[in-house]
Design a protein around this motif. Sequence first.
Motif, short mmCIF file in Angstrom:
data_model
loop_
_atom_site.label_atom_id
_atom_site.label_comp_id
_atom_site.label_asym_id
_atom_site.label_seq_id
_atom_site.Cartn_x
_atom_site.Cartn_y
_atom_site.Cartn_z
N GLN A 854 0.94 -1.15 -0.02
CA GLN A 854 0.07 -0.06 0.14
C GLN A 854 0.84 1.23 -0.04
N ALA A 855 0.68 2.04 -0.78
CA ALA A 855 1.40 3.29 -1.19
C ALA A 855 1.02 4.35 0.10
N GLN A 856 2.27 4.78 0.91
CA GLN A 856 2.01 5.66 1.90
C GLN A 856 2.18 7.30 1.20
N PRO A 857 1.32 7.98 1.91
CA PRO A 857 1.45 9.53 1.42
C PRO A 857 2.99 10.24 1.87
N SER A 858 3.19 11.17 1.06
CA SER A 858 4.54 11.83 1.47
C SER A 858 4.32 12.70 2.46
N ILE A 859 5.41 13.27 3.09
CA ILE A 859 5.34 14.17 4.11
C ILE A 859 4.44 15.48 3.56
N THR A 860 4.84 16.23 2.46
CA THR A 860 4.08 17.13 1.70
C THR A 860 2.27 16.70 1.78
N GLN A 861 2.13 15.60 1.48
CA GLN A 861 0.79 15.12 1.44
C GLN A 861 0.24 15.23 2.94
N LEU A 862 1.12 14.67 4.03
CA LEU A 862 0.35 14.51 5.22
C LEU A 862 0.06 15.84 5.58
N ILE A 863 1.03 17.02 5.57
CA ILE A 863 0.93 18.23 5.95
C ILE A 863 -0.42 18.93 5.21
N ALA A 864 -0.41 18.65 3.94
CA ALA A 864 -1.64 19.06 3.18
C ALA A 864 -3.12 18.31 3.79
N GLY A 865 -2.79 17.27 4.19
CA GLY A 865 -3.91 16.72 4.80
C GLY A 865 -4.33 17.48 6.04
N VAL A 866 -3.32 17.76 6.91
CA VAL A 866 -3.87 18.45 8.16
C VAL A 866 -4.04 19.87 8.01
N VAL A 867 -3.52 20.63 7.17
CA VAL A 867 -3.87 21.85 6.87
C VAL A 867 -5.53 21.88 6.38
N THR A 868 -5.72 20.85 5.49
CA THR A 868 -7.03 20.95 4.86
C THR A 868 -8.14 20.31 6.06
N SER A 869 -7.70 19.60 7.05
CA SER A 869 -8.59 19.43 8.06
C SER A 869 -8.83 20.52 8.95
N GLN A 870 -7.85 21.29 9.12
CA GLN A 870 -7.96 22.59 9.96
C GLN A 870 -8.57 23.63 9.38
N ILE A 871 -8.43 23.84 8.11
CA ILE A 871 -9.31 24.80 7.20
C ILE A 871 -10.82 24.80 7.37
N ALA A 872 -11.30 23.80 7.29
CA ALA A 872 -12.71 23.29 7.11
C ALA A 872 -13.50 23.94 8.48
N PRO A 873 -13.10 23.56 9.53
CA PRO A 873 -13.65 24.20 10.69
C PRO A 873 -13.59 25.57 11.08
N LEU A 874 -12.25 26.21 10.47
CA LEU A 874 -12.15 27.63 10.64
C LEU A 874 -12.99 28.58 9.44
N GLN A 875 -13.13 27.81 8.38
CA GLN A 875 -14.21 28.29 7.51
C GLN A 875 -15.53 28.53 8.22
N GLN A 876 -15.90 27.22 8.64
CA GLN A 876 -17.39 27.21 9.36
C GLN A 876 -17.50 28.41 10.48
N GLN A 877 -16.43 28.33 11.14
CA GLN A 877 -16.38 29.27 12.14
C GLN A 877 -16.59 30.78 11.71
N VAL A 878 -15.76 31.11 10.66
CA VAL A 878 -15.96 32.41 9.95
C VAL A 878 -17.23 32.89 9.43
N GLU A 879 -17.85 31.75 8.92
CA GLU A 879 -19.41 31.91 8.21
C GLU A 879 -20.17 32.23 9.38
N ARG A 880 -20.06 31.48 10.44
CA ARG A 880 -21.27 31.67 11.66
C ARG A 880 -20.84 33.12 12.02
#
Length: 937
Positions: A854-880
């Motif tokens: 099974q291919a594992q994600p690169s460090i860059t892909q891991l970072i991108a995954g974390v950022v993406t996971s944090q941005i979503a709730p921030l965007q929701q908070q801004v909208e609220r």
Amino acid sequence: MDAHKAILCATLLMAMVIFPVLPIYTVAQQQNKGGGSESITFISVPLDRVGEAFRAGTIDAYIFGLKPTQLDQFQGVSNIRFISAPGGLVSLILNPAPVKTVNLTGDWSEKSLDDIAKAVGYPKDVISQVYYDKDNDVTYVDLAADGSSINPFAIKEVRYAINYVVDRDFVVKNIYRGYGAPMVTFLSSYDPTYMLISDLVATYGITYNPAYAKLLIEKALTAAGATLVGGKWHYAGRPIQINFIIRIEDERRDIGDLIATELENLGFVINKQYLPFAQALSIVYDTDPKELQWHIYTEGWGKGALDKYDSATPAQMCAPWFGYMPGWQTEGYWWYRNDTIDELTQKLYFGKFTSFEDYKQSYRTVTAMCIQESVRIWIATRMDIHVVRADAQGITEDLSTGLRSPFSIKALSIPGKPDVTIGHLWVYTARTIWNVYGGFTDVYSVDIQRATYDPLIWRDPFNGEPIPIRVKYSVTTAGPNGTLSVPSDAIIWDASQGKWVNVAPGTKAVSVVKYDMSMFIGSKWHHGMNITWGDILAAWALWFDLVYNDTKASFETPIASTNKPFFDTIKGLRVVPEDNTLEVYFDYWHFDSNYIADYAALTPINPVELLVLQNTIVFDVQKYALSTTTGTAKKLPTLNLVLKDHAIDLASLAQQLLAENTFPSKYFTTPQGTYMSLDEWKARLQAFVSWVDQHGHAWISQGPYYLDSFDKDAQKAVIKAFRDPAYLFTADYWIKGSASSPVLTVPATPTIVVGNATTFIVNIVPPTITVSGRTTVASGNIFVQYIVKDVQTNTVIDVGQAQLISSGATMLTYQITIPVEVARRMTPYSYYQILVYAFSEAVAVPAFTSITVQAQPSITQLIAGVVTSQIAPLQQQVERVSSNVINIGTSVNDVKDSVATLDNRVATLNNYVLILTALAVVSIILNGVLLFKILKK
């Protein structure tokens, strides 16, 4: 084995048996010359009674392939051992004949299908084949459907779809119990040349996928005018029926039933016809395909020998010119045609390539075309299991044919038992033909016949390299691009004049082989007459005459047309009697000189008088045919030298020639002189008549055994050791022993990180060869190849060679690197299969392993995954927050609190980034250290 011709045991020249060798093996000599036993009796034993026959002591060996489910019968049987080899192949042949052919005047072969469809008045989707006949200036347009009837297998897309309803893994695992390997084309992983096409085969990604087959068939048949009604395909208001001929003697019955069920599920009505060997072959190979007496047949094949650089199999299994494709090159029959496949296979067969790379690419191209055409659907290589007494000696465990190998039959002996009995499924069937021109197309005749003659050249039993058997030779070539001058005193057969003549001035050839025939000249035929230059010249002359004499060629078209391309390459012969040398000049080149020697090695298998008598009774008297196809078409029996009434007819003809003082001196007389006197010719005829009187058959040859008797009704043949002092070899000469294939291991499963190169180690234990109890490591290179496949899409994404990084006497270490550019195309968390093959030059059977990772994600892909996971709730908070500001009018202090919260979250996110960046640096450093350690080893 059945099939129209025997794979590799009868290639282009059925009379020649062209197989070769390297250095002659040296082993201890026994006292007696000739075969290892005083006699060998071949008898017919049904598959389910083999154990009983061993238990009763009726047989000492069994050489028809058993399947694993038949081994239970040996419980309680002691003093036996099993020898297995991938000697059996199973395929389906599909009948691509049209239901109608429309003739157009002139050459339409280069015009578009739209133009041709308009001219013939039928839709282009039903045009299955277009062929231009230059001689008659007519273009033949074949139609798969004509409005009243349809042959679905005349449509290429339907044929190709059948690949996906063959559950090859099920066949191997359940029917063969693991004793086999799936096949997608005419080679399997057990063939030496498979290393050239393994990645190509993987690229097609052919697996069991009935849903995909259904889609392909639905598209093709709908376009042809068929309709699916109530789950069944109809055409012109009637269900489409498939005539399926299924063999009953072996596992092909199970395979046939399996395929029939799949075809029924696709919507066809299946007319299953369960038939034995002779009946099945008489319908499939002896009728015009256009009669559509059959649509599918469960073919079976028996290998003749390994072939290191195969050039014959694509021609045999795909090319019309070779005579194994529907139509069988029989005059008056409809023929399957494919000029491109013909051209490519003739390039391979006749050495028209210019380098190994050219050979490889041509082989790969024609393999792809064969898969796409799918006239044959390959199912599996079967591991044939043979049985022999444990105390048997002289066994060569041929990696292609197992116990059926002529090396084994010639040397086989059992201490204290001078007369040995071998069981076979059959000794004689209605398709068992003994004559060198059109016979020996089944294993039942071939396995006995090969013990009675020695070829000039054969194949090494472990690697398929051509090796000398009863000849020494030297090769001179100007190929691939140059030519040599043919000496003016060289000769060629002139069929128009019916005699040997000197070659034309200025004749050129690509290569010349000088064959030292000393091991034949002066030794004996089985009936006691000396082998002379007359025999050698007549063998060549009668083949030339069959091919170029218009009367003979038109009578035996299947033989003449398939052999003509070979004889077209022969430019001249030169006999040097003072040193027993035959020089053969011909247009053929190969990057391996042993193959050049093998190409023109025409073995003298029968004495001149027997060859002349056969030609006379067929072409002059016209009482017999030489091939079963011609025999069926002309309603003549096929000449069979082991049948008593046929032998008596030949003996009567010999007496007639004696009485008439007929002397066919033209076959052995050259401009330089004659090589047989009238008195010798008469003595030959008298010896032949005496032989028939004594043995009741007409098979005379020159090997370590002679055929003593043949009883077709009793299913029994007896060969006896030929102990003439002039015969050269003792039984030990034929003992080659056994070989072990390389052993491949991957000590650590690799880790694949997307975007990063992946390196891992492969260990190889080299192959060994054991002769007379002595085991040595086999010499020769070992090549390691890898293939990477995307499991989800079943596509090949990388192919490469491993690098040798260390070698020892008992272990070789290779390194495989999957490059960065390949890793960048991978998807995180997707699965990839890595196929690893090890191919040895010395022992042909490859080692193989498969790893799924099974291919594992690169460090860059891991970072991108974390950022993406944090941005979503921030965007929701801004909208609220925005909503609150606009709609509720929240106080400034509340807004400040919200902003402060957002600031805290952003700070937290920055911390994540810093931490992950630090981890990335550490990971890179550790990877560098580990990589350094691997390379240092």
